[in-house]
Write an enzyme that holds these catalytic residues in place. Sequence first.
Site, PDB file in Angstrom:
ATOM      1  CB  CYS A 351       5.327  59.800  35.539  1.00  0.00           C
ATOM      2  SG  CYS A 351       5.731  58.534  36.709  1.00  0.00           S
ATOM      3  NE  ARG A 380      12.219  52.088  37.904  1.00  0.00           N
ATOM      4  CZ  ARG A 380      11.191  52.181  38.745  1.00  0.00           C
ATOM      5  NH1 ARG A 380      11.269  51.594  39.931  1.00  0.00           N
ATOM      6  NH2 ARG A 380      10.130  52.860  38.433  1.00  0.00           N
ATOM      7  CD  GLN A 398       6.792  50.929  36.629  1.00  0.00           C
ATOM      8  OE1 GLN A 398       6.701  51.851  35.832  1.00  0.00           O
ATOM      9  NE2 GLN A 398       7.107  51.108  37.892  1.00  0.00           N
ATOM     10  CG  ASP A 400       2.940  53.398  35.434  1.00  0.00           C
ATOM     11  OD1 ASP A 400       2.270  53.688  36.432  1.00  0.00           O
ATOM     12  OD2 ASP A 400       3.979  54.002  35.099  1.00  0.00           O
ATOM     13  CG  HIS A 402       0.494  58.183  35.215  1.00  0.00           C
ATOM     14  ND1 HIS A 402       1.136  57.348  34.337  1.00  0.00           N
ATOM     15  CD2 HIS A 402       1.356  58.384  36.238  1.00  0.00           C
ATOM     16  CE1 HIS A 402       2.342  57.060  34.809  1.00  0.00           C
ATOM     17  NE2 HIS A 402       2.505  57.682  35.957  1.00  0.00           N
ATOM     18  CE  LYS A 483       6.512  54.718  48.150  1.00  0.00           C
ATOM     19  NZ  LYS A 483       7.378  53.847  47.377  1.00  0.00           N
ATOM     20  CG  HIS A 529       2.314  58.598  39.847  1.00  0.00           C
ATOM     21  ND1 HIS A 529       3.216  58.839  38.842  1.00  0.00           N
ATOM     22  CD2 HIS A 529       2.145  59.777  40.493  1.00  0.00           C
ATOM     23  CE1 HIS A 529       3.585  60.117  38.891  1.00  0.00           C
ATOM     24  NE2 HIS A 529       2.959  60.709  39.882  1.00  0.00           N
TER      25      HIS A 529
END
Length: 655
Positions: A351, A380, A398, A400, A402, A483, A529
């Site tokens: 992000c 992580r 990911q 991912d 945005h 979410k 997200h």
Amino acid sequence: MSEALLVQEDQIEVTFPDGSVKTFAKGTTGLTIAGTISKSLAKAALAVTINGELADLSRPLEESCALTIVKREDEQALSLIRHDAAHVMAQAVQELFPGTQVTIGPSVEDGFYYDFARDEPFSTEDLEKIEKRMRQIVERGATFTREIWDRNDAIAYFKKQGEQFKVELIEDLPEGEEISLYRQGEGDEGWLDLCRGPHLPTTRHVGTAFKLTKVAGAYWRGDSSKAMLSRIYGTAWRDDKELKAYLNRIEEAEKRDHRKLGKEMDLFHFQDEAPGQVFWHPKGWTVYVALMDYMRRKVKKYDYVEVNTPQMLDARFWKKSGHWDKYRENMFVLEDEETSEHPFALKPMSCPGNAQLYNYGIVSYRDLPIRMAEFGRVFRKEPSGARHGLMRVQAFTQDDAHIFCTDEQLEDEVVSMCDLIREVYTDLGMADHITINFSTRPEQRIGSDEDWDRAENALQKVLDRIGMKWVLNPGDGAFYAPKLDFILTDAIGREWQCGTIQVDMNMPTRLDMSYVAPDGEKARPHMIHRAILGSVERFIGVLIEHYAGKLPLWLAPVQCVVATVTGKADDYAQDIVKKLKEQGVRATLDIRNEKINYKVREHSAVGKVPVMFVVGAREAEENTVAIRRLGSKDQSVESLESAITTLAQDCKPPY
RNA sequence: GCUGCUGUAGCUCAGUGGUAGAGCACACCCUUGGUAAGGGUGAGGUCGAGAGUUCAAUUCUCUCCAGCAGCACCA
């Protein structure tokens, strides 16, 4: 005059499932009523439901109600059997290991557990002993009796028994709530437990179809700051046939374990030197790339731009976003915080990186929405006990994205994301297997309640629009946003979060994001997200288990093996592989000096290759191939040309 | 991170207080076989790492690392 008025005060009306109504004296039990219908029903009865709620057969009925008699074959019988098995197990444990404290023991899916407090751990041999004692207790056929106790008496009783945990449970029950205890057995001989019930008539009704399966630790009240208890799990069923079927089902499911299949199919491996990180073998990586290529096409189709941002950033970004405060312990920090003014950290999510891209230059309202996708590799540091094959790793990618948009665009953007997610899950054969969790504001969060209201309302409206089933998961949102989580399960039913959509009204402020509105003033964009697969690694794990390794053709690492029956066909086979590759089919050659039985077993049963072309002298002579599809016993012979054309077509990935 | 269990050949596993064994896989040879394991020979191990006990440790004890099951956590 209505019939109800005819009912005398000391009588009640009981409505049966077939709609018939009968009158009984107040205080009549379900057992008595079952007896008035038939002797055999009274014998078969286990419990009743009163206005839909399960209750003891011996419970006196005080008011008119709808009543059903629960028999062993009814679905509700299972949870009763399991709950009672838990009680029987607790009694067995206390008989065998005096001084062990009991806590709670509910029925769960497929079985039951009971949590015990004991200094010594339970061994596997202990489980056998306990199970044996349980069978004796069942054999005794002790009656379950419900008793209502005075609060203080109950506390005093359990204190005297040395049952601190039960005392705590009673003390925490709301004032005025009925305190019910169940006694299994007669008088002082009986074994007492605090329990809401209901129960079966006697311990004998538990039956013999149960088995203790495992012993593990579990925190008192699910709180890791509280005592660690010993939990014993068991499974219980209505009859031995069901038990056997269950054990068989578990055994079969374990064969689908992606860690096992990953080795057998030569997809990936792990090593001690890189805990929670994947060594992808050529075949596994082929699946990975095929899936990524597919996702890239989807993202393009849905008007995203793809970007890439640094792996390693100054920790100031995480401090600004709030992740540092909450997740510092779970981040890989590269420098000593004590000595370095600007410690760097590996990114745990993308992000802030994407936000920097947004912030580079000036954004006009005309540019919105901006849909920014990044296949971001994140790191992580997971608690050691949390790592699990591909499902929970420490370095993963990911899919991912945005989305930066205005307030007016918000809902349509989320709806469009849901469409995309549905499309992807359908292509991957998972559409019927997702659960959507709507996770709302957690206790520890940033931002104003007004923003949380708006964000949650937006998601709620989207849920109303898309018409997909969902479950409310209160308090489980991220610290910055509510979410929608898309949950999939593995072979043995463990749940894994894959897709996620988060409507975030906090990060744009924290990370100083703005756009120029039509009036020329600066305005705050919203940030959504989203991830569809979630972690590519995890999703491949789920896919492997879902398909038991037999991936759809377009994802299969090897789509076709060309295997020879005899060395005489080697040249022909080589030529076929070449032609298949020219058509974009992932084909390999097997001209080893082995019998065809052996080759078939290795590529089908072990390698899970979807298609085999088998060729011998005959096929080489006639320019044909014998085609064997995975899972089918027979084969078909086709001309080489049409076989290649058909296969190449079947191997095309969805667009 | 917590509780319990496990760690021996590439894989699956047996075994022992006196430095190791099977099956599969691998290499070579025989076999040219028609749809789920053909036969023979051979090579392959610092018994997870470190420390301790012992004349002697892969085996017993402790610490660490990793894995498995469950719990807790999961941006």
